[in-house]
Motif scaffolding. Structure first.
Motif, PDB file in Angstrom:
ATOM      1  N   ALA A 279      -1.181  16.109  51.952  1.00 26.34           N
ATOM      2  CA  ALA A 279      -1.805  16.681  50.755  1.00 26.34           C
ATOM      3  C   ALA A 279      -3.179  16.079  50.520  1.00 26.34           C
ATOM      4  O   ALA A 279      -4.104  16.757  50.053  1.00 26.34           O
ATOM      5  CB  ALA A 279      -0.906  16.480  49.541  1.00 26.34           C
ATOM      6  N   TRP A 280      -3.339  14.789  50.830  1.00 28.50           N
ATOM      7  CA  TRP A 280      -4.647  14.151  50.682  1.00 28.50           C
ATOM      8  C   TRP A 280      -5.683  14.800  51.579  1.00 28.50           C
ATOM      9  O   TRP A 280      -6.834  14.998  51.179  1.00 28.50           O
ATOM     10  CB  TRP A 280      -4.533  12.662  50.996  1.00 28.50           C
ATOM     11  CG  TRP A 280      -5.824  11.916  50.926  1.00 28.50           C
ATOM     12  CD1 TRP A 280      -6.516  11.562  49.794  1.00 28.50           C
ATOM     13  CD2 TRP A 280      -6.602  11.435  52.026  1.00 28.50           C
ATOM     14  NE1 TRP A 280      -7.659  10.886  50.134  1.00 28.50           N
ATOM     15  CE2 TRP A 280      -7.743  10.788  51.488  1.00 28.50           C
ATOM     16  CE3 TRP A 280      -6.441  11.472  53.408  1.00 28.50           C
ATOM     17  CZ2 TRP A 280      -8.709  10.200  52.300  1.00 28.50           C
ATOM     18  CZ3 TRP A 280      -7.400  10.887  54.217  1.00 28.50           C
ATOM     19  CH2 TRP A 280      -8.518  10.257  53.653  1.00 28.50           C
ATOM     20  N   HIS A 281      -5.288  15.161  52.788  1.00 26.95           N
ATOM     21  CA  HIS A 281      -6.220  15.821  53.701  1.00 26.95           C
ATOM     22  C   HIS A 281      -6.661  17.174  53.150  1.00 26.95           C
ATOM     23  O   HIS A 281      -7.794  17.608  53.376  1.00 26.95           O
ATOM     24  CB  HIS A 281      -5.578  15.994  55.079  1.00 26.95           C
ATOM     25  CG  HIS A 281      -5.483  14.720  55.867  1.00 26.95           C
ATOM     26  ND1 HIS A 281      -6.576  13.988  56.256  1.00 26.95           N
ATOM     27  CD2 HIS A 281      -4.410  14.030  56.330  1.00 26.95           C
ATOM     28  CE1 HIS A 281      -6.199  12.912  56.919  1.00 26.95           C
ATOM     29  NE2 HIS A 281      -4.883  12.913  56.978  1.00 26.95           N
ATOM     30  N   ASP A 282      -5.779  17.867  52.411  1.00 32.51           N
ATOM     31  CA  ASP A 282      -6.101  19.189  51.851  1.00 32.51           C
ATOM     32  C   ASP A 282      -6.812  19.112  50.506  1.00 32.51           C
ATOM     33  O   ASP A 282      -7.353  20.121  50.033  1.00 32.51           O
ATOM     34  CB  ASP A 282      -4.810  20.005  51.665  1.00 32.51           C
ATOM     35  CG  ASP A 282      -4.121  20.337  52.985  1.00 32.51           C
ATOM     36  OD1 ASP A 282      -4.813  20.345  54.016  1.00 32.51           O
ATOM     37  OD2 ASP A 282      -2.897  20.572  52.965  1.00 32.51           O
ATOM     38  N   ALA A 283      -6.810  17.945  49.865  1.00 36.51           N
ATOM     39  CA  ALA A 283      -7.255  17.830  48.479  1.00 36.51           C
ATOM     40  C   ALA A 283      -8.688  18.296  48.244  1.00 36.51           C
ATOM     41  O   ALA A 283      -8.953  19.000  47.248  1.00 36.51           O
ATOM     42  CB  ALA A 283      -7.065  16.393  47.994  1.00 36.51           C
ATOM     43  N   PRO A 284      -9.688  17.952  49.069  1.00 37.34           N
ATOM     44  CA  PRO A 284     -11.059  18.380  48.751  1.00 37.34           C
ATOM     45  C   PRO A 284     -11.207  19.884  48.618  1.00 37.34           C
ATOM     46  O   PRO A 284     -11.828  20.378  47.666  1.00 37.34           O
ATOM     47  CB  PRO A 284     -11.879  17.826  49.924  1.00 37.34           C
ATOM     48  CG  PRO A 284     -11.094  16.658  50.411  1.00 37.34           C
ATOM     49  CD  PRO A 284      -9.658  17.059  50.241  1.00 37.34           C
ATOM     50  N   ASP A 285     -10.651  20.644  49.556  1.00 33.48           N
ATOM     51  CA  ASP A 285     -10.763  22.100  49.490  1.00 33.48           C
ATOM     52  C   ASP A 285     -10.042  22.653  48.261  1.00 33.48           C
ATOM     53  O   ASP A 285     -10.540  23.576  47.595  1.00 33.48           O
ATOM     54  CB  ASP A 285     -10.181  22.734  50.752  1.00 33.48           C
ATOM     55  CG  ASP A 285     -11.042  22.477  51.988  1.00 33.48           C
ATOM     56  OD1 ASP A 285     -12.233  22.136  51.820  1.00 33.48           O
ATOM     57  OD2 ASP A 285     -10.519  22.607  53.113  1.00 33.48           O
ATOM     58  N   LEU A 286      -8.878  22.104  47.950  1.00 35.18           N
ATOM     59  CA  LEU A 286      -8.121  22.572  46.792  1.00 35.18           C
ATOM     60  C   LEU A 286      -8.871  22.301  45.487  1.00 35.18           C
ATOM     61  O   LEU A 286      -8.929  23.157  44.597  1.00 35.18           O
ATOM     62  CB  LEU A 286      -6.756  21.895  46.760  1.00 35.18           C
ATOM     63  CG  LEU A 286      -5.772  22.277  47.868  1.00 35.18           C
ATOM     64  CD1 LEU A 286      -4.588  21.308  47.884  1.00 35.18           C
ATOM     65  CD2 LEU A 286      -5.284  23.704  47.676  1.00 35.18           C
ATOM     66  N   VAL A 287      -9.456  21.109  45.376  1.00 33.89           N
ATOM     67  CA  VAL A 287     -10.179  20.758  44.157  1.00 33.89           C
ATOM     68  C   VAL A 287     -11.442  21.600  44.010  1.00 33.89           C
ATOM     69  O   VAL A 287     -11.736  22.124  42.920  1.00 33.89           O
ATOM     70  CB  VAL A 287     -10.520  19.254  44.160  1.00 33.89           C
ATOM     71  CG1 VAL A 287     -11.480  18.919  43.018  1.00 33.89           C
ATOM     72  CG2 VAL A 287      -9.249  18.425  44.039  1.00 33.89           C
ATOM     73  N   HIS A 288     -12.193  21.775  45.086  1.00 36.79           N
ATOM     74  CA  HIS A 288     -13.380  22.618  45.029  1.00 36.79           C
ATOM     75  C   HIS A 288     -13.037  24.015  44.531  1.00 36.79           C
ATOM     76  O   HIS A 288     -13.722  24.563  43.656  1.00 36.79           O
ATOM     77  CB  HIS A 288     -14.032  22.712  46.417  1.00 36.79           C
ATOM     78  CG  HIS A 288     -15.014  21.637  46.719  1.00 36.79           C
ATOM     79  ND1 HIS A 288     -14.654  20.416  47.232  1.00 36.79           N
ATOM     80  CD2 HIS A 288     -16.371  21.599  46.583  1.00 36.79           C
ATOM     81  CE1 HIS A 288     -15.727  19.664  47.408  1.00 36.79           C
ATOM     82  NE2 HIS A 288     -16.784  20.358  47.022  1.00 36.79           N
ATOM     83  N   ALA A 289     -11.994  24.596  45.108  1.00 40.92           N
ATOM     84  CA  ALA A 289     -11.618  25.970  44.741  1.00 40.92           C
ATOM     85  C   ALA A 289     -11.221  26.057  43.269  1.00 40.92           C
ATOM     86  O   ALA A 289     -11.624  26.984  42.551  1.00 40.92           O
ATOM     87  CB  ALA A 289     -10.493  26.459  45.632  1.00 40.92           C
ATOM     88  N   ALA A 290     -10.446  25.074  42.790  1.00 37.09           N
ATOM     89  CA  ALA A 290      -9.990  25.103  41.394  1.00 37.09           C
ATOM     90  C   ALA A 290     -11.162  24.959  40.433  1.00 37.09           C
ATOM     91  O   ALA A 290     -11.240  25.662  39.417  1.00 37.09           O
ATOM     92  CB  ALA A 290      -8.961  24.003  41.162  1.00 37.09           C
TER      93      ALA A 290
END
Length: 406
Positions: A279-290
């Motif tokens: 989940a940490w590896h995915d976090a930047p893209d998820l946060v940017h999108a939100a």
């Protein structure tokens, strides 16, 4: 690496216990460090003190390229079976020391409030004990000491240490971190994640401002900032498995200067923490999108600066058992307890991207002490008997790893 053979307390007699004279020297060394704290990448005095003491023991420490931190091998590696590394971090925190003790910090607004002075002292102590065993021909295989700068500086000095080659020839690595919730004489261990990932998040919002009498003609950045603060964590909670523990927490929101003026600029900053490595590896893209989605609803232009910090420390099960065996051999079964995963970040995780390893919680609380101490607080202090505990843990681990791995 194969599983270590289980050892019952008392089933082995290990050399390398701490003499009273060396124990006194190490306490004095720790107090000296405590009185002279240095921030990340500024640990020149600390590095010089370590280098001098290791050289006095007949060792050959190598200062890292940045001029702070060093590495030192006990014994000579022949290029065969990889070494065990023992790591310490050197830096202090930019906070005042609030204690009234003889060894209180002499540097204004600087304090060893996270126990790095203890970590440094114990790895030095282990090195001195192991060096004596090596001179006597009783150290079965070499061990590397790593004294790393800038643990408190994102993304952590460990990454620079790795780039400098501290893991060349290393096959496994161990460390401890002071824990004021664990009694002195004990360690806490955990298989799998023991700390959280920690990143820094900075968001800027821009748009045409105006009079609060006409918000429909503006981009209401105060409202937009407020909605991002509340809605982004809620959006992420529905896009990430709840078991990953991904959380966004804000430490600063700033917008506007007058009560009747809608500002043209707003800022938010906070941290992103995550218990799970994928989940940490995915976090930047998820946060940017939100952030982009919520900002767009309010016609605000958003800019996201996502600063990678550290991944979680994920303890290898075999190395955890090495620490358990080492502590049990020294102090018995009651000296080891299970510990929970912390939401704090630790750059020891960068080493574990390259080699298996484990970090233990080092008990520093005096049993029965009613005072509640915490890390990163100005009154943080330790029961100095923890120094002996960690030295004996490290030396036992080095001897058992050399003798017990199959």
């Amino acid at each position: 690496m194969n599983q270590l053979k289980s050892r019952e307390p008392g089933s082995v007699t290990l050399p390398g216990t701490l003499s009273s004279s060396l124990r006194g020297e190490l306490i004095a060394f720790r107090r000296d460090l405590h009185m002279h704290p240095e921030l990340g990448n500024q640990e020149f005095r600390t590095t010089a003190a370590l280098k001098a003491r290791l050289e006095a023991a007949g060792l050959a420490p190598r200062v890292l390229p940045g001029g702070t931190g060093l590495m030192c091998d006990i014994g000579t590696w022949d290029g065969g079976r990889p070494m065990l590394a023992v790591r310490a971090d050197l830096d202090a925190l930019p906070i005042p020391d609030a204690k009234t003790v003889a060894y209180r910090s002499t540097v204004p607004n600087r304090a060893h409030a996270c126990g790095h002075d203890v970590h440094t002292t114990t790895v030095l102590g282990a090195g001195l004990v192991l060096a004596e065993l090596a001179r006597e021909g009783r150290l079965p295989r070499p061990v590397r000491l790593i004294f790393q700068p800038a643990e408190e500086v994102l993304p952590g000095g460990a990454a620079d240490a790795v780039a400098a080659g501290v893991l060349d020839g290393v096959g496994r690595i161990i460390a401890v971190h002071c824990d004021p919730k664990v009694d002195v004489g004990k360690i806490g261990i955990r298989t799998g994640p023991i700390t959280s990932a920690c990143d820094r998040l900075e968001i800027t919002l821009d748009g045409p401002g105006g009079h609060t009498a006409r918000p429909h003609l503006t981009t209401d950045l105060v409202t937009a900032a407020a909605r991002i603060a509340t809605d982004v964590p809620a959006v992420l909670a529905r896009r990430v498995d709840a078991r990953s523990g991904l959380s966004v927490t804000w430490g600063r929101i700033e917008a506007g200067h007058a009560p009747n003026v809608i500002p043209q600029h707003a800022e938010l900053s906070g941290t992103v923490r995550c218990l799970d490595l994928p989940a940490w590896h995915d976090a930047p893209d998820l946060v940017h999108a939100a952030v982009d989605e919520v900002a767009a609803l309010h016609r605000a232009k958003s800019t996201v600066n996502y600063v990678r910090g550290v991944p979680p420390v994920v303890n290898d099960p075999v190395i955890v058992e090495l620490l358990r065996d080492a502590m049990t051999a020294r102090r018995g079964l009651d000296s080891v307890e299970d510990t929970e995963q912390s939401l704090g970040g630790e750059d020891f995780s960068w080493y574990l991207e390259h080699v298996p390893g484990a970090m233990a919680r080092l008990g520093v609380r005096t049993p029965g002490d009613p005072r509640v101490r915490d890390l990163h607080a100005g009154d943080f202090d330790v029961d100095e008997r923890c120094v002996q505990t960690a030295v004996e843990l490290f030396t036992a681990a080095a001897l058992i790893d050399a003798d017990g791995a199959r």
